[in-house]
Design an enzyme around this catalytic site. Structure first.
Site, PDB file in Angstrom:
ATOM      1  CB  CYS A   2      25.182  69.614  37.653  1.00  0.00           C
ATOM      2  SG  CYS A   2      25.293  67.976  36.884  1.00  0.00           S
ATOM      3  NE  ARG A  50      23.900  62.745  37.132  1.00  0.00           N
ATOM      4  CZ  ARG A  50      23.862  61.455  36.827  1.00  0.00           C
ATOM      5  NH1 ARG A  50      22.806  60.737  37.155  1.00  0.00           N
ATOM      6  NH2 ARG A  50      24.871  60.885  36.192  1.00  0.00           N
ATOM      7  CB  ALA A  52      22.057  62.466  33.587  1.00  0.00           C
ATOM      8  N   GLY A  82      30.314  70.280  36.146  1.00  0.00           N
ATOM      9  CA  GLY A  82      31.355  70.289  35.119  1.00  0.00           C
ATOM     10  C   GLY A  82      31.659  68.907  34.600  1.00  0.00           C
ATOM     11  CD  GLU A  83      30.669  66.315  32.084  1.00  0.00           C
ATOM     12  OE1 GLU A  83      31.240  65.283  32.501  1.00  0.00           O
ATOM     13  OE2 GLU A  83      29.431  66.443  32.075  1.00  0.00           O
TER      14      GLU A  83
END
Length: 641
Positions: A2, A50, A52, A82-83
């Site tokens: 994102c 975003r 997804a 990020g993650e």
């Protein structure tokens, strides 16, 4: 993944300026093609685009919390890029502490972690991230960036507050911001080494990797929540190899978590092959079908569609590049095919026509993605086109960046001459390298005022001052290699991570980098150089940790750089474009270029030299001039020199 953007101002009511937030957020539509979101408070505006990847149905942002709090009166709001790879463990721990969750996203876990632990929550996060969190109770903004700087986050202080965004272009969409570059900005642009926090544009900064920035009515404060650790390494060689394998395996497993198709970028080199082999094993254990893998190659023919291929035998690899020399072309395809056959991936070659690499349209697309003319030749363009093709098949791609910096893969790690230059070891200011090529093309008066050699030396000594040593433990050789490893991870790697982020996000692809896991980085950084090179070769430690996973031809393959096209037609096309630029004195880049260099380069633009190095550096100079001119015309930047 994102894109995030926002504006905080303690001196005005921002609820009436949501049009500005909309404009800022819209600049990053490519980073988040799936949805857009805004949140408005009296003194804070938060925007989000975003892509997804996790919790596709309920993970929209900006996200407010805690769960159950009304949107108009939350305790905190977050816009996250990020993650978080350990979010499941954190979610379970937080649930055990009584917290409820309304989504399955990692973003809500980050927000809830802050509500539970305060600013110390950053130390618990394993992942890549650049996010903003607004605490409505204390009117406090936090800007937080991951430890290695995989994800970007920029900010511009203003009277009464600041602007922030995942990319500079988001900040420029604000009427109070403009892209201005002065002498110090040009120095950084041409330095060939990244200064943490420096964003080139005047007044703009990057949140430094591993840092948290806090904005309150009292002002702005910056603190590091993580730095490269320094500790004595006491593990045996066998235990060290085993720990590296265990950490890498766990990292790959975590980074495969996604609710969308995943793949690997497979060059057939040691780094990407190791990631691919481990990822294929994990997907096989999950019974998730074969892992998809992708490699890049070039053709001089017409545009070619991606081609699925089978195994092919290995070929002899080229000698390792020396500092300042052009990369030897080593065809990746045979090695990538061998790994694909060995690990059972569903492999596809992305074949790029050389005409596309030289197309100004794609060069401009890459420049627009980066907001700066920092690309090297066709590599940005080819990476952009590769990711664009991969995105048709997958949303998440695992890549091998950081292994060379971490395990000592580059030629300059092993070149005693380069290690003694008194500046960054990848920069040869006196030999025929990129630094010399840049100096030659700049106008003499500008070159003198910039004093790039002096600037690099100052930044080099600043970097050395950050390095912690182990007195009485490190030998002089180990002490020096600890410094070089630190330089590689903090001044060289960030440029590659920036390129990977911009080119991937310009196409809506999330690129993950397992070798940037902070646990792996912290451990390997402290392994003695003698153990990292125990067999006399580059990346000995990594090779030992993954040898059982790969064909011998791949594990024994010397370091090969990201491929550069070997076709002369690319050089000819660049020369023709440069000749037109050189003839048009109205183009803005002429104000920066040395007249004698311009005349010499224009004369040889369509006549490549016989010497490969001379030819390569001449092409690099022409590409740099074309890129600078495009930058000055399209951003448009204002130079104040």
């Amino acid at each position: 993944m994102c894109g995030v953007a926002g504006w905080v101002d303690f001196e005005r009511d921002l609820t009436v300026r949501q049009d500005v937030l909309t404009a800022m957020t819209a600049t990053m539509a490519c980073r988040g093609p799936d949805s857009e979101g805004h949140w408005a408070g009296r003194h804070a505006l938060l925007g989000h685009r975003r892509l997804a990847v996790i919790d596709l149905a309920t993970g929209q942002q900006p996200m407010h919390g805690p769960a159950g709090a009304p949107r108009h009166a939350p305790q905190a709001v977050i816009t996250f890029s990020g993650e978080i790879y350990n979010y499941r463990e954190l979610r379970a721990e937080l649930a055990g502490r009584g917290h409820r969750f309304r989504t399955g996203s990692d973003t809500e876990v980050v927000l809830t972690a802050y509500l539970e632990w305060g600013e110390d929550f950053t130390e618990r996060l394993n992942g890549m991230f650049g996010f903003a969190l607004w605490d409505t109770r204390s009117e406090r903004l936090l800007l937080v960036r991951d430890r290695l700087g995989v994800k970007p986050l920029y900010y511009l202080p203003l009277p009464g507050g600041l602007l922030f965004g995942s990319e500079p272009k988001a900040i420029w969409a604000h009427p109070g911001a403009a892209p201005v570059v002065d002498l110090d900005g040009l120095r950084e642009l041409f330095a060939l080494a990244k200064t943490p926090g420096h964003a080139v544009y005047r007044g703009m900064y990057e949140v430094r990797p591993g840092h948290l920035l806090r904005l309150t009515r009292s002002g702005l404060r910056d603190r590091a929540y993580w730095t490269l650790p320094t500790a004595e390494h006491t593990d045996t060689p066998a235990d060290t190899v085993g720990t590296v394998r265990e950490l890498l395996d766990d990292t790959v497993r975590r980074q495969l978590v996604a609710d969308v198709p995943r793949c690997t970028l497979l060059s057939g080199g040691l780094d990407s092959s190791a990631i691919t082999a481990l990822a294929a094993r994990h997907l096989a254990a999950e019974d998730s079908g074969p892992l998809a893998s992708f490699a890049v190659d070039f053709t001089e023919g017409p545009a070619a569609a991606p081609r699925a291929t089978g195994p092919a035998p290995g070929e002899p690899a080229p000698a390792q590049d020396a500092p300042g020399h052009p990369p030897a072309y080593s065809p990746d395809r045979p090695y990538a095919h061998a790994v694909a056959a060995h690990t059972g991936t569903a492999h596809t070659d992305i074949v790029l026509p050389v005409a596309d690499l030289a197309d100004p349209l794609y060069r401009t697309a890459a420049l627009t993605a980066r907001d700066l003319p920092v690309g090297r030749g066709e590599r940005d363009t080819s990476l952009y086109l590769l990711f664009k093709a991969v995105r048709r098949h997958s949303t998440v791609a695992l890549s091998g960046e950081s292994a060379d910096e971490l395990f000592g893969g580059y030629g300059w790690f092993h070149d005693r001459r380069a290690l003694g230059w008194g500046t960054f070891p990848w920069i040869d200011e006196h030999g025929p390298g990129f630094a010399r090529a840049l100096d030659r093309l700049l106008a003499p008066d500008l070159r003198e005022r910039l004093d790039l050699a002096g600037y690099r030396r100052r930044r080099y000594h600043e970097a050395l001052a950050e390095v912690e040593h182990l007195p009485g433990i490190d030998s002089p050789r180990e002490r020096r290699m600890r410094e070089v490893g630190h330089l590689a991870l903090t001044r060289f790697l960030p440029r590659l991570l920036e390129r990977k982020d911009r080119m991937s996000m310009a196409t809506g692809l999330e690129a993950r980098v397992p070798f940037c896991d902070h646990r792996l980085v912290g451990y390997v950084h402290n392994v003695p150089w003698a153990l990292k090179t125990h067999d006399g070769r580059e990346k000995s430690l990594l090779r030992a940790a993954v040898r059982d996973l790969l064909p011998a031809a791949v594990t024994d393959r010397p370091k090969s750089p990201y491929p550069s096209t070997p076709h002369r037609s690319y050089t000819r096309a660049v020369g023709e474009q440069f000749a037109r630029l050189a003839a048009d004195r109205d183009q803005p880049v002429h104000a920066l270029l040395a007249p004698d260099w311009l005349t010499e380069a224009a004369a040889r633009a369509t006549a490549p030299a016989a010497d490969a190095l001379d030819d390569y550096l001449a092409r690099y100079g022409m590409e740099t001039a074309l890129l600078l001119n495009d930058w000055l015309r399209r951003v448009p930047v204002r130079l104040e020199l």
